[in-house]
Design an enzyme around this catalytic site. Structure first.
Site, PDB file in Angstrom:
ATOM      1  N   ARG A 111       0.810  -1.114   0.003  1.00 37.15           N
ATOM      2  CA  ARG A 111       0.057   0.031  -0.032  1.00 37.15           C
ATOM      3  C   ARG A 111       0.757   1.076  -0.128  1.00 37.15           C
ATOM      4  O   ARG A 111       1.955   1.238   0.570  1.00 37.15           O
ATOM      5  CB  ARG A 111      -0.905   0.146   1.281  1.00 37.15           C
TER       6      ARG A 111
ATOM      7  N   LYS B 266      -2.443  -2.039   7.643  1.00 32.70           N
ATOM      8  CA  LYS B 266      -3.618  -1.377   8.645  1.00 32.70           C
ATOM      9  C   LYS B 266      -3.645  -2.267   9.954  1.00 32.70           C
ATOM     10  O   LYS B 266      -3.412  -3.389  10.239  1.00 32.70           O
ATOM     11  CB  LYS B 266      -4.937  -2.029   7.989  1.00 32.70           C
TER      12      LYS B 266
ATOM     13  N   HIS C 124      -1.992   2.267  -6.255  1.00 31.02           N
ATOM     14  CA  HIS C 124      -2.734   1.104  -5.701  1.00 31.02           C
ATOM     15  C   HIS C 124      -2.791  -0.041  -6.967  1.00 31.02           C
ATOM     16  O   HIS C 124      -2.799  -0.917  -6.667  1.00 31.02           O
ATOM     17  CB  HIS C 124      -4.156   1.342  -5.039  1.00 31.02           C
TER      18      HIS C 124
ATOM     19  N   ARG D   2      -0.111  -2.607  -6.773  1.00 37.70           N
ATOM     20  CA  ARG D   2      -0.495  -3.404  -5.753  1.00 37.70           C
ATOM     21  C   ARG D   2      -1.530  -4.588  -6.402  1.00 37.70           C
ATOM     22  O   ARG D   2      -1.418  -5.693  -6.419  1.00 37.70           O
ATOM     23  CB  ARG D   2      -1.164  -3.031  -4.699  1.00 37.70           C
TER      24      ARG D   2
ATOM     25  N   HIS E 187      -4.034  -9.143   3.931  1.00 40.12           N
ATOM     26  CA  HIS E 187      -5.569  -8.956   3.681  1.00 40.12           C
ATOM     27  C   HIS E 187      -5.935  -9.855   4.887  1.00 40.12           C
ATOM     28  O   HIS E 187      -5.556 -10.807   4.981  1.00 40.12           O
ATOM     29  CB  HIS E 187      -6.188  -9.616   2.345  1.00 40.12           C
TER      30      HIS E 187
ATOM     31  N   TYR F 264      -9.332 -11.373  -7.110  1.00 39.25           N
ATOM     32  CA  TYR F 264      -8.279 -11.440  -7.996  1.00 39.25           C
ATOM     33  C   TYR F 264      -8.479 -12.725  -8.990  1.00 39.25           C
ATOM     34  O   TYR F 264      -7.997 -12.748  -9.888  1.00 39.25           O
ATOM     35  CB  TYR F 264      -7.107 -11.417  -7.670  1.00 39.25           C
TER      36      TYR F 264
END
Length: 299
Positions: free
Chosen positions: A149, A173, A245, A248, A271, A280
């Site tokens: 990120r 995160k 992004h 990514r 994630h 994806y």
């Protein structure tokens, strides 16, 4: 309880208990502020601790009539649920009015990706004769090589580089750390920046451990990296609308197209849920379909 006190307490909860970043806290606060604005349009004005399920349903209807797209509505709902979870934990309310709220159905939009050739062209467009050229190349190599990120890139620390074993430690995160492999190409670009260019930067106090710095020795902003990529795209005539992004997304897509295990990609991307990574696989199916159409004799 008044709105100002409730929102202040919620912010502290997100920061201290949930360890969220300032950007995430601001996003949650904005969502609750929308609920506050709605409550203040009613007579009598609703306080946060007296709102019931029907009030929240009316609020979501109000949001929908404002023209907000389903994904935005879903994000606002997520913020409301977090807010009332906090209220319940703190014994401000006895029951959660958001518990039975249903999220609007949204179609998951497939992210834009770059081809391997387009990524090479973007990186090749960087002017390495300029002082910041090696830095810019290293940043793009790492965005693509590690699937970072943009905030993870700007906060990357020298003390978290383990280049001898080809890994870096990233803080994602919720301040969650993960180890991510780094390619030899990205390592070489990174060493060029660290060993030959960064050493000439007059570094601001407190920023000494940051990998990427501007000419004044301070950390880079996300906006700067966004603008850099936009200018590079324009310079090669790329018509796609891209951002940091996009690298990514491309990282994840190219891995899965190459046969990488979905859970391995989930770990590398940081994630929390495998369903986030599964978007994806849709790209992968399109890839497989095009391959069959192009190469299978029965097509």
């Amino acid at each position: 309880m008044d709105w100002q006190s409730a929102i202040k307490g919620f912010r502290n909860y997100l920061k201290l208990e949930k360890s969220l970043s300032e950007n995430s806290i601001e996003a949650y606060t904005r969502d609750i502020d929308k609920l506050k604005q709605y409550a203040e349009t009613l007579l009598p004005v609703l306080k946060p601790d007296v709102i019931v399920l029907n009030d929240l349903r009316s609020f979501l209807q109000w949001v929908n009539e404002l023209g907000m797209i389903p994904s935005t509505q879903a994000r606002i709902l997520s913020g409301i649920k977090a807010f009332y979870k906090y209220m319940l934990i703190e014994d401000i309310i006895l029951s959660d009015p958001s518990e039975l709220l249903e999220s609007p159905k949204i179609q998951r939009k497939l992210p834009d990706t770059l081809s391997y050739d387009e990524i090479n062209k973007l990186i090749a467009a960087i002017d390495l004769s300029k002082p910041d050229g090696s830095r810019n190349k290293a940043m793009l190599e790492m965005l693509y090589s590690c699937g970072l990120r943009v905030s993870e890139l700007t906060e990357l620390k020298i003390s978290n580089l383990y280049l001898d074993i080809e890994f870096i430690k990233v803080t994602g995160k919720g301040n969650k750390e993960r180890l991510v492999p780094i390619s030899s190409t990205a390592i070489n670009a990174l060493k060029q920046w660290l060993e030959f260019s960064r050493v000439h930067v007059n570094i601001k106090k407190g920023e000494e451990d940051l990998v990427f710095l501007n000419r004044r020795g301070s950390r880079l902003t996300r906006v700067f990296i966004f603008m850099l990529i936009k200018k590079l795209a324009e310079s090669i005539g790329l018509k796609k609308k891209i951002s940091p992004h996009t690298f990514r997304h491309s990282f994840a897509t190219h891995l899965i197209e190459g046969g990488a295990d979905l859970r391995a990609v989930q770990e590398m991307l940081g994630h929390e849920s495998i369903t986030t990574t599964e978007i994806y696989t849709h790209l992968d199916r399109d890839y497989l379909k095009s391959t069959i159409i192009q190469f299978h004799p029965r097509s």
